[in-house]
Write a protein that holds these residues in place. Structure first.
Motif, mmCIF file in Angstrom:
data_model
loop_
_atom_site.group_PDB
_atom_site.id
_atom_site.type_symbol
_atom_site.label_atom_id
_atom_site.label_comp_id
_atom_site.label_asym_id
_atom_site.label_seq_id
_atom_site.Cartn_x
_atom_site.Cartn_y
_atom_site.Cartn_z
ATOM 1 N N SER A 1 -4.725 -25.014 -19.933
ATOM 2 C CA SER A 1 -3.926 -26.138 -20.409
ATOM 3 C C SER A 1 -2.811 -25.617 -21.309
ATOM 4 O O SER A 1 -2.735 -24.430 -21.609
ATOM 5 N N ALA B 1 0.015 -23.357 -20.476
ATOM 6 C CA ALA B 1 0.380 -23.804 -19.122
ATOM 7 C C ALA B 1 1.161 -25.113 -19.182
ATOM 8 O O ALA B 1 0.766 -26.038 -19.884
ATOM 9 N N HIS C 1 2.597 -26.565 -16.054
ATOM 10 C CA HIS C 1 2.672 -27.239 -14.761
ATOM 11 C C HIS C 1 1.329 -27.382 -14.050
ATOM 12 O O HIS C 1 1.284 -27.947 -12.959
ATOM 13 N N VAL C 2 0.269 -26.880 -14.646
ATOM 14 C CA VAL C 2 -1.057 -26.970 -14.023
ATOM 15 C C VAL C 2 -2.101 -27.093 -15.130
ATOM 16 O O VAL C 2 -1.896 -26.621 -16.256
ATOM 17 N N GLU C 3 -3.208 -27.752 -14.788
ATOM 18 C CA GLU C 3 -4.326 -27.912 -15.720
ATOM 19 C C GLU C 3 -5.609 -27.705 -14.915
ATOM 20 O O GLU C 3 -5.732 -28.218 -13.803
ATOM 21 N N VAL C 4 -6.554 -26.937 -15.463
ATOM 22 C CA VAL C 4 -7.815 -26.659 -14.787
ATOM 23 C C VAL C 4 -8.962 -27.012 -15.726
ATOM 24 O O VAL C 4 -8.978 -26.580 -16.886
ATOM 25 N N GLN D 1 -4.390 -34.075 -7.605
ATOM 26 C CA GLN D 1 -5.678 -33.629 -8.140
ATOM 27 C C GLN D 1 -6.484 -32.982 -7.028
ATOM 28 O O GLN D 1 -6.566 -33.508 -5.921
ATOM 29 N N ILE E 1 -8.430 -29.467 -10.712
ATOM 30 C CA ILE E 1 -7.082 -28.953 -10.932
ATOM 31 C C ILE E 1 -6.103 -30.125 -10.851
ATOM 32 O O ILE E 1 -6.152 -30.905 -9.891
ATOM 33 N N TYR E 2 -5.244 -30.250 -11.853
ATOM 34 C CA TYR E 2 -4.198 -31.268 -11.871
ATOM 35 C C TYR E 2 -2.835 -30.587 -11.906
ATOM 36 O O TYR E 2 -2.642 -29.627 -12.643
ATOM 37 N N SER E 3 -1.901 -31.158 -11.151
ATOM 38 C CA SER E 3 -0.518 -30.699 -11.235
ATOM 39 C C SER E 3 0.402 -31.896 -10.997
ATOM 40 O O SER E 3 0.300 -32.550 -9.960
ATOM 41 N N PRO E 4 1.277 -32.189 -11.953
ATOM 42 C CA PRO E 4 1.351 -31.629 -13.296
ATOM 43 C C PRO E 4 0.124 -32.012 -14.110
ATOM 44 O O PRO E 4 -0.677 -32.841 -13.671
ATOM 45 N N PRO E 5 -0.044 -31.456 -15.298
ATOM 46 C CA PRO E 5 -1.235 -31.721 -16.107
ATOM 47 C C PRO E 5 -1.427 -33.204 -16.425
ATOM 48 O O PRO E 5 -0.463 -33.931 -16.664
#
Length: 126
Positions: A31, A37, A39-42, A63, A112-116
């Motif tokens: 994050s 981060a 552009h991505v969140e895990v 997602q 995984i989310y993009s964008p966060p």
């Protein structure tokens, strides 16, 4: 050996119960806060039997869920499918979806989310 700042250990991340979910504990691994981060969140989540995400959508956010263990029923816009360990599903932006654990043991899922998403109430429709 010192752990580099870009390696995140699950055990070092505080768990939280996400909004609009029941019986769920998430840990935000990648994050803005953990590694910067943008552009991505895990996340990794642990979800109890018959619990999970109530119907919701994320405007403009893609997602992906990868099931590590357990089993679940997932639904996108009324279409249902079963996830088993090693299966992956995709929730398109703006589409209502549901995630419910069906296994006796808690399920573990990588999200995984993009964008966060960042648990921002402006980024969810219930």
């Amino acid at each position: 050996m010192t752990t580099p700042s870009w390696i995140i250990r699950e055990s070092d991340v505080t768990g939280y119960s996400p909004a609009n979910h029941l019986g769920t504990v998430n840990r935000r691994l990648i994050s803005r806060e953990t590694v910067g981060a943008k552009h991505v969140e895990v996340l990794v989540g642990t979800i109890e039997k018959n619990q999970g995400a109530l119907p919701h959508a994320h405007p403009g956010i893609e997602q992906v869920c990868y099931l590590l263990s357990g089993s679940a029923i997932v639904e996108v816009e009324g279409e249902r499918g079963e996830l088993l360990p090693g299966d992956c599903c995709y929730f398109p932006p703006d589409k209502m979806h549901v995630f419910t654990v069906t296994s006796e043991e808690p399920a573990r899922v990588l999200v995984i989310y993009s964008p966060p998403y960042e648990e921002n109430p402006d980024r969810v429709i219930r």
